[in-house]
Design a protein around this motif. Sequence first.
Motif, PDB file in Angstrom:
ATOM      1  N   UNK A  74       7.244   7.924  -5.783  1.00 51.04           N
ATOM      2  CA  UNK A  74       6.353   7.995  -6.692  1.00 51.04           C
ATOM      3  C   UNK A  74       5.820   6.637  -7.371  1.00 51.04           C
ATOM      4  N   UNK A  75       4.540   6.548  -7.419  1.00 49.67           N
ATOM      5  CA  UNK A  75       3.995   5.191  -7.767  1.00 49.67           C
ATOM      6  C   UNK A  75       4.323   4.076  -7.175  1.00 49.67           C
ATOM      7  N   UNK A  76       4.906   4.089  -5.902  1.00 52.95           N
ATOM      8  CA  UNK A  76       5.350   2.865  -5.116  1.00 52.95           C
ATOM      9  C   UNK A  76       4.435   2.750  -4.085  1.00 52.95           C
ATOM     10  N   UNK A  77       3.900   1.499  -3.815  1.00 54.20           N
ATOM     11  CA  UNK A  77       2.983   1.378  -2.562  1.00 54.20           C
ATOM     12  C   UNK A  77       3.741   1.738  -1.089  1.00 54.20           C
ATOM     13  N   UNK A  78       2.883   2.246  -0.413  1.00 54.10           N
ATOM     14  CA  UNK A  78       3.509   2.735   1.113  1.00 54.10           C
ATOM     15  C   UNK A  78       2.501   2.099   2.103  1.00 54.10           C
ATOM     16  N   UNK A  79       2.994   1.906   3.192  1.00 51.99           N
ATOM     17  CA  UNK A  79       1.858   1.827   4.474  1.00 51.99           C
ATOM     18  C   UNK A  79       1.650   2.980   5.063  1.00 51.99           C
ATOM     19  N   UNK A  80       0.154   3.302   5.409  1.00 46.56           N
ATOM     20  CA  UNK A  80      -0.310   4.378   5.920  1.00 46.56           C
ATOM     21  C   UNK A  80      -0.979   3.910   7.438  1.00 46.56           C
ATOM     22  N   UNK A  81      -0.277   4.373   8.388  1.00 45.99           N
ATOM     23  CA  UNK A  81      -0.617   3.931   9.772  1.00 45.99           C
ATOM     24  C   UNK A  81      -1.298   5.359  10.558  1.00 45.99           C
ATOM     25  N   UNK A  82      -2.496   5.009  11.037  1.00 46.53           N
ATOM     26  CA  UNK A  82      -3.143   6.209  11.850  1.00 46.53           C
ATOM     27  C   UNK A  82      -3.559   5.536  13.207  1.00 46.53           C
ATOM     28  N   UNK A  83      -2.980   6.310  14.183  1.00 46.14           N
ATOM     29  CA  UNK A  83      -3.194   6.259  15.566  1.00 46.14           C
ATOM     30  C   UNK A  83      -3.531   7.377  16.192  1.00 46.14           C
ATOM     31  N   UNK A  84      -4.891   7.556  16.281  1.00 47.49           N
ATOM     32  CA  UNK A  84      -5.143   8.626  16.811  1.00 47.49           C
ATOM     33  C   UNK A  84      -5.180   9.988  16.002  1.00 47.49           C
ATOM     34  N   UNK A  85      -4.504  11.096  16.375  1.00 49.57           N
ATOM     35  CA  UNK A  85      -4.240  12.119  15.328  1.00 49.57           C
ATOM     36  C   UNK A  85      -2.929  12.169  14.656  1.00 49.57           C
ATOM     37  N   UNK A  86      -2.193  10.911  14.795  1.00 43.55           N
ATOM     38  CA  UNK A  86      -0.916  10.767  14.183  1.00 43.55           C
ATOM     39  C   UNK A  86      -0.986  10.087  12.921  1.00 43.55           C
ATOM     40  N   UNK A  87      -0.261  10.386  11.959  1.00 35.48           N
ATOM     41  CA  UNK A  87      -0.274   9.874  10.629  1.00 35.48           C
ATOM     42  C   UNK A  87       1.019   9.232  10.208  1.00 35.48           C
ATOM     43  N   UNK A  88       1.389   8.310  10.144  1.00 37.27           N
ATOM     44  CA  UNK A  88       2.929   7.888   9.479  1.00 37.27           C
ATOM     45  C   UNK A  88       2.650   6.856   8.372  1.00 37.27           C
ATOM     46  N   UNK A  89       3.836   7.371   7.461  1.00 36.40           N
ATOM     47  CA  UNK A  89       3.716   6.779   6.084  1.00 36.40           C
ATOM     48  C   UNK A  89       5.165   6.082   5.991  1.00 36.40           C
ATOM     49  N   UNK A  90       5.032   4.859   5.828  1.00 39.93           N
ATOM     50  CA  UNK A  90       6.355   4.119   5.744  1.00 39.93           C
ATOM     51  C   UNK A  90       6.470   3.487   4.254  1.00 39.93           C
ATOM     52  N   UNK A  91       7.466   3.167   3.860  1.00 43.75           N
ATOM     53  CA  UNK A  91       7.834   2.055   2.620  1.00 43.75           C
ATOM     54  C   UNK A  91       7.378   0.798   2.920  1.00 43.75           C
ATOM     55  N   UNK A  92       7.441  -0.168   2.483  1.00 46.40           N
ATOM     56  CA  UNK A  92       7.217  -1.622   2.364  1.00 46.40           C
ATOM     57  C   UNK A  92       8.175  -2.161   3.314  1.00 46.40           C
ATOM     58  N   UNK A  93       9.353  -1.810   3.540  1.00 49.77           N
ATOM     59  CA  UNK A  93      10.585  -2.189   3.932  1.00 49.77           C
ATOM     60  C   UNK A  93      10.545  -1.595   5.564  1.00 49.77           C
ATOM     61  N   UNK A  94       9.611  -0.863   5.904  1.00 53.02           N
ATOM     62  CA  UNK A  94       9.252  -0.322   6.976  1.00 53.02           C
ATOM     63  C   UNK A  94       9.763   1.056   7.567  1.00 53.02           C
ATOM     64  N   UNK A  95      10.664   1.547   6.537  1.00 52.77           N
ATOM     65  CA  UNK A  95      11.392   2.817   6.732  1.00 52.77           C
ATOM     66  C   UNK A  95      10.403   3.972   6.711  1.00 52.77           C
ATOM     67  N   UNK A  96      10.321   4.744   7.762  1.00 50.12           N
ATOM     68  CA  UNK A  96       9.273   5.808   7.967  1.00 50.12           C
ATOM     69  C   UNK A  96       9.800   6.840   6.930  1.00 50.12           C
ATOM     70  N   UNK A  97       8.819   7.367   6.155  1.00 51.71           N
ATOM     71  CA  UNK A  97       9.085   8.450   5.372  1.00 51.71           C
ATOM     72  C   UNK A  97       8.545   9.761   5.608  1.00 51.71           C
TER      73      UNK A  97
END
Length: 60
Positions: A14-37
């Motif tokens: 909560x309240x932390x920044x994350x990376x949101x990656x979209x590729x076609x129909x796939x959505x990936x959310x990762x923390x700023x260290x690159x760990x996929x959430x």
Amino acid sequence: MLNEVQYMVDGRQGFQQVLVITAGDKITVADLDGEILIEHTRPAPGITYVGNGHHLRDPP
């Protein structure tokens, strides 16, 4: 939120920044260290919430 859909991630993020990656129909959310959430495919039209199936009241 992305495109009117709320994607739920671990509450400890909560309240932390994350990376949101979209590729076609796939959505990936990762923390700023690159760990996929979470990874999901885009939901069907009309779906406004995507989670892991656990409710906040459920024990971990």
